[in-house]
Design a protein around this motif. Structure first.
Motif, PDB file in Angstrom:
ATOM      1  N   ASN A   1       0.828  -1.203   0.000  1.00 55.01           N
ATOM      2  CA  ASN A   1       0.000   0.000   0.000  1.00 55.01           C
ATOM      3  C   ASN A   1       0.865   1.257   0.000  1.00 55.01           C
ATOM      4  O   ASN A   1       0.676   2.167  -0.821  1.00 55.01           O
ATOM      5  N   SER A   2       1.829   1.282   0.891  1.00 57.60           N
ATOM      6  CA  SER A   2       2.682   2.472   0.977  1.00 57.60           C
ATOM      7  C   SER A   2       3.584   2.583  -0.252  1.00 57.60           C
ATOM      8  O   SER A   2       3.839   3.677  -0.745  1.00 57.60           O
ATOM      9  N   MET A   3       4.026   1.435  -0.738  1.00 53.50           N
ATOM     10  CA  MET A   3       4.868   1.435  -1.945  1.00 53.50           C
ATOM     11  C   MET A   3       4.132   2.074  -3.118  1.00 53.50           C
ATOM     12  O   MET A   3       4.719   2.805  -3.923  1.00 53.50           O
TER      13      MET A   3
ATOM     14  N   GLN B   1      10.996   6.724  -8.347  1.00 52.03           N
ATOM     15  CA  GLN B   1      11.987   6.657  -7.275  1.00 52.03           C
ATOM     16  C   GLN B   1      13.300   7.319  -7.713  1.00 52.03           C
ATOM     17  O   GLN B   1      13.611   7.394  -8.894  1.00 52.03           O
TER      18      GLN B   1
ATOM     19  N   ARG C   1       1.345   4.146  -2.897  1.00 50.63           N
ATOM     20  CA  ARG C   1       0.973   5.541  -2.621  1.00 50.63           C
ATOM     21  C   ARG C   1       2.156   6.493  -2.810  1.00 50.63           C
ATOM     22  O   ARG C   1       1.963   7.704  -2.965  1.00 50.63           O
ATOM     23  N   TYR C   2       3.359   5.937  -2.755  1.00 49.24           N
ATOM     24  CA  TYR C   2       4.550   6.725  -3.088  1.00 49.24           C
ATOM     25  C   TYR C   2       4.354   7.384  -4.448  1.00 49.24           C
ATOM     26  O   TYR C   2       4.875   8.480  -4.685  1.00 49.24           O
TER      27      TYR C   2
ATOM     28  N   GLU D   1       2.176  10.596  -4.106  1.00 49.26           N
ATOM     29  CA  GLU D   1       2.664  11.479  -3.039  1.00 49.26           C
ATOM     30  C   GLU D   1       4.094  11.967  -3.258  1.00 49.26           C
ATOM     31  O   GLU D   1       4.408  13.119  -2.987  1.00 49.26           O
ATOM     32  N   ILE D   2       4.942  11.083  -3.730  1.00 51.78           N
ATOM     33  CA  ILE D   2       6.350  11.460  -3.897  1.00 51.78           C
ATOM     34  C   ILE D   2       6.716  11.504  -5.383  1.00 51.78           C
ATOM     35  O   ILE D   2       7.395  12.424  -5.844  1.00 51.78           O
TER      36      ILE D   2
END
Lengths: 309, 309, 309, 309
Positions: C43-45, C242, C47-48, C51-52
């Motif tokens: 999930n966080s991977m 990334q 949403r990066y 967001e990022i």
């Protein structure tokens, strides 16, 4: 790096044991018992091993003055006796690789004993010598394998992966002292993950260039050379026995010889040397008493978490 | 390396047979018979083969003065007759690759005969010539294929993988002498393991750079050149027919031509040459009588281990 | 190589359309509807991405003076409106990528219409403009997609893979003339096969180095530059967004700009240009009327072989 | 690139946290609870981690003057206490990695609490210190993990992947302010996708050369160095602890040290620093309140499309 490097003969910095698993088409019958007979492409691809690969490997060894170790399932020896005879004539070691490449971890102890014995007899009959070295088919060494192998008179094994240097494997069912010499394998020295792609064998992988694969294998060689370990590969005549890869292999052999201070030996020679230096007290190996476990872990019993609270 | 190198024409050191499997979208229908019609992306990706790839390949061949061999499923020829006509006009060989890319090893002999015949008729009708060469869809050559192909009048095949040089395949059901010339394939000369990534085709792989794939293919070329074998690739117009890969192919063709002493030929030309040198007694090929096995191995019968003790 | 290169503006040799699929975690909900909420790492991977990744990509575009195209599922726009607002403010194109990344080929026409409309409305509300470009989630363009997209007023699509240059897609249910401009994608320009490795997403792959992936992408660029095609990539903000990969991307952008004679444009700009040169008669594109098939092939009916004999 | 780079100590450009997951054979028991005991090859391959890998890693750290962080499942600590003692003696951080490598996302909150507590106690008993850092087995951080970890007194985690710099994770069930410091992981800094190939662990992958893997890892390092992020790898003693890969690791460490201005630290040191700079107001991190979702999305309810029309 390596805490207990072996005192190799003549001050060699490492030992290199080239090994080949001559599975031929046993693995196709095992994967598709009911219709292996109608998968002729894979069949021919695998028979290339004993028919084309083995003589070529033997010629190469002669050119380089090396002896290799060939692991042969008993059934494959019966199907391709000429390949085994060529190994013997050229002075290579013929070791055991099951009978039909059956997986020991899926067998009862009695079944494993049956097939190991049958394989041993088949090799002995064709090679003229009882095999003393062993690699489990697909490295599937079972909790019974140690006892079965010791009972059959085996000296050494290369199915396990527990160290960088040879060590001893004992059975928990026996007193200490009866042991196999283990020459550890490593997946990165196998040619399947680099080169094999085949749907019948359920192994759908990218295929590496010979150069790339050589980088993987040679990184292991330089590591063993620098730090005193043992390099035991696991190649297959149907695969690395092909021309382009044999050219890579020749380049590898040349580089290894040019590096110098390498002991090229068969598995049996290394195992005997290890026994000798142990006896002489100049090498103190690790000893693994196996199996490591017996049965299911209690923590994995259903409801363990709830009951333990 | 190679024990019996073929005496190639004009003293060439090896033969190079470029082959293409023009599957187009037959394989999508086969994989998803019920809903291939609603998978338009893969559909378009595959139709790129006959529509864009084939004319480009033919142009490239003209630039290099080469003839290639195209394996075409009969249904694909019917769907894309223009692609086949272009092959014929430019003098390339049109060979058979099943009717709908069906897998012979999953068919009865009667079914295989039906589809092979139907495919042959389709090719003959569109190309004007009965195909004489064959590659099984997905290399799935069955135990019946030899008889079916000989009955249909085929001359050569490239589904098997048993050698580095051409050899003969005979049927155990027939007297010796009736044979197919086998020009062996190798998985490392296929473009799927390097380049294809597609969920509809259940082939989820990393995608190699053209440079990396070329290293794999050229290692095989240098090996055959050095040692006298035959290089038979298996590329696909939808895949290697794309621009970036065709630039790689042109580089490969240039390097091969620059190397010199290479016989570039179609599969049929090589097969005829092999027959000629065999007849002249200057080449003695291996002969494989197939199928290698009939039915399930006795050792794989349930309870074999227990009963045999 | 390319038979009908497009007359690009200002004599450019090729068009480059950078596109991004901002899926965020929609794909995790789709893969695991019942427990996506408890897979926080993936999930966080994901949403990066919004967001990022997105702000970073936008900054990079500003540095290079480029406009990119972002495909956004409607639900993702609703969850991460700020990311979409940033795209709009910086002048990028916001295009449609379904509502919840649902796969059109698994939907009825009514369902596809529902989700496409819902996604379109969501994007329009947040971006202020109805999206005119489309990529199917996972390229799963269905047999209904053309009609659905034309009814919703779409101008262009990039889900198909049928050519190296833009072409037209029409629906067989409509008269000729109503069409989508297709800017074809290619799997080798996607970042998943190079970089993604994730068990929750059932995508277990080796992970390539940025350098290796760049070789793959740039081979396609040099091919399009040399021969006049269109380069449309498919990167993902959570993945190529990334840092290490963005450094690779900057290097790619620099190399492309340094090469010269490249038209960097959004998908919509390219589509409008294609319409213009078609209208002007200076470009004659291929036209695909789809779907290519309707229903199961008769040859794949059970018993077809037997009945047809 | 990075919007909010951390003010690292002494003006360092980035932080590097080497971490190791000492899973040993827990993962084999988990994958094959009923017959892990008879898969001795994989068993030995995994036990290599604590027995050979860990002491070697510790020696290497001493040579380079670095402290690393070791994630250890509680059961593994109990099985291999000596490995943990060596870590403690050499001043490394011992952090938690579950008890039996069980996956939190498959557990109820009570079960997760049970196993996390049991693992914590096991580590504390052997290491002498309660672990303050955590990585979920296989990164399977659950929706309950934050509460469970905060209740157990944990300071930091590295299971999530939401940023390039440390950030805070809070539980939606708690008031703001109670948080874990998250040091984000990335799959491209894991050694499994590069090096592991093992059938018992259902992980059949190509095996990269050490050089290739280093390119992947160092690309991340150069990115973090250039732009001020945190580099947190996830290596495994059984895998990267092997000689050839440790030679690669030494080369990596040398290159990182030679680059200069790098803060090498344990996870706990970084987490404490992050807390300090937050308190000092010199760093303003992102805060993620989790879980991100609760339950199934309404859009994924059966019939949603039809009912919503």
């Amino acid at each position: 790096m390596i805490k207990n490097p072996v005192p190799w003969p003549n001050g060699a910095r490492c030992a290199v044991v080239f090994t080949w698993d001559m599975d031929s088409d046993s693995i196709l019958h095992l994967a598709h018992p009911n219709d292996a007979d109608t998968r002729l492409s894979t069949n021919s691809m695998l028979r290339y091993g004993p028919e084309i690969g083995v003589p070529r490997i033997i010629d190469t060894c002669r050119d380089f003055g090396m002896k290799h170790t060939f692991f042969v399932p008993g059934w494959c020896a019966e199907q391709f006796p000429k390949a085994v005879e060529q190994m013997v004539e050229a002075g290579h070691e013929v070791a055991l690789h099951g009978y039909l490449h059956e997986y020991p971890n899926e067998l009862t102890q009695e079944e494993e004993r049956f097939w190991t014995h049958k394989g041993t007899e088949a090799i002995a009959k064709i090679s003229g010598t009882r095999p003393r070295g062993y690699r489990s088919p697909w490295y599937k060494y079972s909790k019974h394998s140690t006892d079965v192998l010791l009972d059959e008179g085996f000296l050494w094994d290369t199915s396990l992966m527990g160290d960088d240097v040879p060590y001893l494997v004992e059975s928990k069912k026996r007193a200490s002292g009866q042991s196999l010499v283990e020459l550890p394998s490593r997946w990165q020295l196998d040619d399947w993950p680099q080169f094999v792609h085949n749907h019948d064998l359920d192994f759908m992988m990218p295929i590496a260039s010979p150069q790339y694969a050589m980088d993987v294998y040679m990184a292991e060689f330089y590591a063993m050379w620098e730090h005193g370990g043992v390099w035991v590969n696991c190649f297959h005549p149907f695969c690395t026995g092909q021309v382009a890869r044999m050219m890579m292999l020749r380049e590898m052999m040349s580089k290894m010889q040019a590096k110098g201070d390498v002991w090229f030996a068969t598995g049996e020679e290394v195992a005997l040397h290890v026994q000798k230096v142990i006896a002489a007290g100049t090498y103190k190996p690790r000893v693994d008493r196996v199996p490591f476990y017996e049965g299911r872990l209690p923590e994995l019993e259903p409801g363990y978490a709830m009951k333990s609270r």
